[in-house]
Write a protein that holds these residues in place. Structure first.
Motif, PDB file in Angstrom:
ATOM      1  N   LEU A  48       0.832  -1.203   0.000  1.00 25.16           N
ATOM      2  CA  LEU A  48       0.000   0.000   0.000  1.00 25.16           C
ATOM      3  C   LEU A  48       0.873   1.262   0.000  1.00 25.16           C
ATOM      4  O   LEU A  48       0.536   2.265  -0.636  1.00 25.16           O
ATOM      5  N   ARG A  49       1.987   1.207   0.704  1.00 22.36           N
ATOM      6  CA  ARG A  49       2.930   2.331   0.685  1.00 22.36           C
ATOM      7  C   ARG A  49       3.486   2.531  -0.726  1.00 22.36           C
ATOM      8  O   ARG A  49       3.692   3.668  -1.165  1.00 22.36           O
ATOM      9  N   LEU A  50       3.757   1.427  -1.410  1.00 24.03           N
ATOM     10  CA  LEU A  50       4.245   1.517  -2.781  1.00 24.03           C
ATOM     11  C   LEU A  50       3.215   2.183  -3.681  1.00 24.03           C
ATOM     12  O   LEU A  50       3.553   3.036  -4.519  1.00 24.03           O
ATOM     13  N   LEU A  51       1.952   1.815  -3.491  1.00 22.77           N
ATOM     14  CA  LEU A  51       0.883   2.435  -4.271  1.00 22.77           C
ATOM     15  C   LEU A  51       0.773   3.916  -3.936  1.00 22.77           C
ATOM     16  O   LEU A  51       0.597   4.753  -4.830  1.00 22.77           O
ATOM     17  N   ASP A  52       0.908   4.242  -2.651  1.00 29.31           N
ATOM     18  CA  ASP A  52       0.863   5.636  -2.220  1.00 29.31           C
ATOM     19  C   ASP A  52       1.999   6.438  -2.852  1.00 29.31           C
ATOM     20  O   ASP A  52       1.814   7.585  -3.293  1.00 29.31           O
ATOM     21  N   ALA A  53       3.182   5.831  -2.922  1.00 22.95           N
ATOM     22  CA  ALA A  53       4.325   6.520  -3.527  1.00 22.95           C
ATOM     23  C   ALA A  53       4.088   6.776  -5.012  1.00 22.95           C
ATOM     24  O   ALA A  53       4.465   7.829  -5.543  1.00 22.95           O
ATOM     25  N   SER A  54       3.444   5.832  -5.684  1.00 26.00           N
ATOM     26  CA  SER A  54       3.159   6.033  -7.102  1.00 26.00           C
ATOM     27  C   SER A  54       2.146   7.156  -7.315  1.00 26.00           C
ATOM     28  O   SER A  54       2.258   7.926  -8.256  1.00 26.00           O
ATOM     29  N   VAL A  55       1.179   7.249  -6.398  1.00 28.32           N
ATOM     30  CA  VAL A  55       0.196   8.342  -6.471  1.00 28.32           C
ATOM     31  C   VAL A  55       0.879   9.683  -6.203  1.00 28.32           C
ATOM     32  O   VAL A  55       0.611  10.670  -6.887  1.00 28.32           O
ATOM     33  N   ALA A  56       1.796   9.694  -5.206  1.00 25.60           N
ATOM     34  CA  ALA A  56       2.501  10.927  -4.877  1.00 25.60           C
ATOM     35  C   ALA A  56       3.380  11.389  -6.045  1.00 25.60           C
ATOM     36  O   ALA A  56       3.495  12.587  -6.321  1.00 25.60           O
ATOM     37  N   SER A  57       3.994  10.443  -6.756  1.00 25.30           N
ATOM     38  CA  SER A  57       4.843  10.814  -7.889  1.00 25.30           C
ATOM     39  C   SER A  57       4.024  11.447  -9.008  1.00 25.30           C
ATOM     40  O   SER A  57       4.480  12.354  -9.706  1.00 25.30           O
ATOM     41  N   VAL A  58       2.787  10.981  -9.180  1.00 26.20           N
ATOM     42  CA  VAL A  58       1.903  11.580 -10.187  1.00 26.20           C
ATOM     43  C   VAL A  58       1.567  13.006  -9.792  1.00 26.20           C
ATOM     44  O   VAL A  58       1.568  13.914 -10.628  1.00 26.20           O
ATOM     45  N   ARG A  59       1.312  13.218  -8.482  1.00 29.83           N
ATOM     46  CA  ARG A  59       1.015  14.580  -8.019  1.00 29.83           C
ATOM     47  C   ARG A  59       2.170  15.510  -8.306  1.00 29.83           C
ATOM     48  O   ARG A  59       2.007  16.654  -8.722  1.00 29.83           O
TER      49      ARG A  59
END
Length: 284
Positions: free
Chosen positions: A270-281
């Motif tokens: 889930l942290r990995l998914l969160d990091a991918s979302v943050a990179s898009v931001r």
């Protein structure tokens, strides 16, 4: 979606699944012409006349008392969700419900703020027909980008059966898909005159054999909590627990939040998914 027809179909489906032994009736052996119990056996167990129960099962509108519905619920061995569904099918249709069903369901600004605050975990607001009324970036990254879809397509059931990615996303797709059909069936009992729900059921019944079969089973389900297993293309395999909370101000909306067990590999995913979302931001 006629309530009388739905009532009769539901009663027949529940009667068909009970054996005489389960109902505490003598089983004299031999083949039975119908699966489950006979109408007269249910009538006997519920303490009503056979003619009365036959008319009820044939979908003829009757002024059914709560006492009779309770007795039929016990005879059919209904669980609490099924019992509530029976009561909803048997109650008179409120005037104007067809018009109300087509009105957009607004999400309060405070609730949207809550989704924003829950930025590190998937969260979404579901309405009638399991329409996705709002979803935070993590929920869109986990499932699909509902905000990019036309309003008509922002629906969890339609996503489950019409989006090819859904079958590979859910590790146990058939179990989750069957539950979601049962949840939609419960919604149909609460809002039998909703034309958008009828349109959705018609579309999916024509398009998908699994949906058509599970819809005919007449099962009802209420999502309150549980776990789902995913095979996510970015985060990999993860098991998430969900809590689905009905909103006090609007019983036709519920907030669903997905979390991972602390210290688990799913929490890391889930942290990995969160990091991918943050990179898009950041890129945006």
């Amino acid at each position: 979606m006629d309530r009388n027809t739905a009532l009769g179909e539901f009663l027949r489906s529940r009667r068909a699944r009970i054996t005489p032994r389960q109902a505490g009736l003598p089983d004299h052996g031999g083949a039975r012409r119908v699966p489950g119990l006979r109408r007269e056996e249910i009538a006997h167990l519920a303490g009503v006349s056979v003619d009365y129960y036959v008319r009820l099962e044939r979908g003829r509108r009757l002024n059914v008392s709560e006492t009779v519905l309770d007795a039929i619920s016990r005879a059919l061995r209904l669980d609490p969700v099924e019992r509530t569904h029976l009561f909803e099918l048997a109650r008179p249709t409120a005037a104007g419900s067809r018009r109300a069903a087509t009105r957009p369901q607004p999400v309060r600004p405070g609730l949207r703020d809550l989704l924003r605050i829950l930025e590190h975990t998937p969260a979404l607001v579901l309405g009638r027909r399991l329409d996705v009324l709002a979803a935070n970036p993590m929920a869109r990254a986990l499932l699909t980008d509902f905000d990019a879809l036309p309003y008509r397509e922002r629906n969890l059931v339609r996503f489950m059966f019409r989006d090819e990615n859904a079958r590979s996303l859910y590790a146990h797709w058939d179990l989750h898909a069957r539950d979601i059909v049962a949840s939609l069936r419960r919604d149909a009992g609460r809002h039998p005159n909703d034309p958008l729900l009828a349109e959705l059921v018609g579309e999916l019944s024509l398009a998908d054999e699994d949906f058509r079969r599970w819809w005919a089973d007449q099962d009802v389900h209420r999502h309150t909590h549980g776990s789902k297993h995913f095979q996510h293309p970015v985060a990999g395999p993860l098991t998430l627990n969900y809590e689905s909370l009905t909103l006090p101000a609007d019983p036709d909306q519920r907030l669903s939040v997905y979390t991972a067990e602390e210290g688990s590999t799913s929490e890391e995913a889930l942290r990995l998914l969160d990091a991918s979302v943050a990179s898009v931001r950041v890129r945006v």
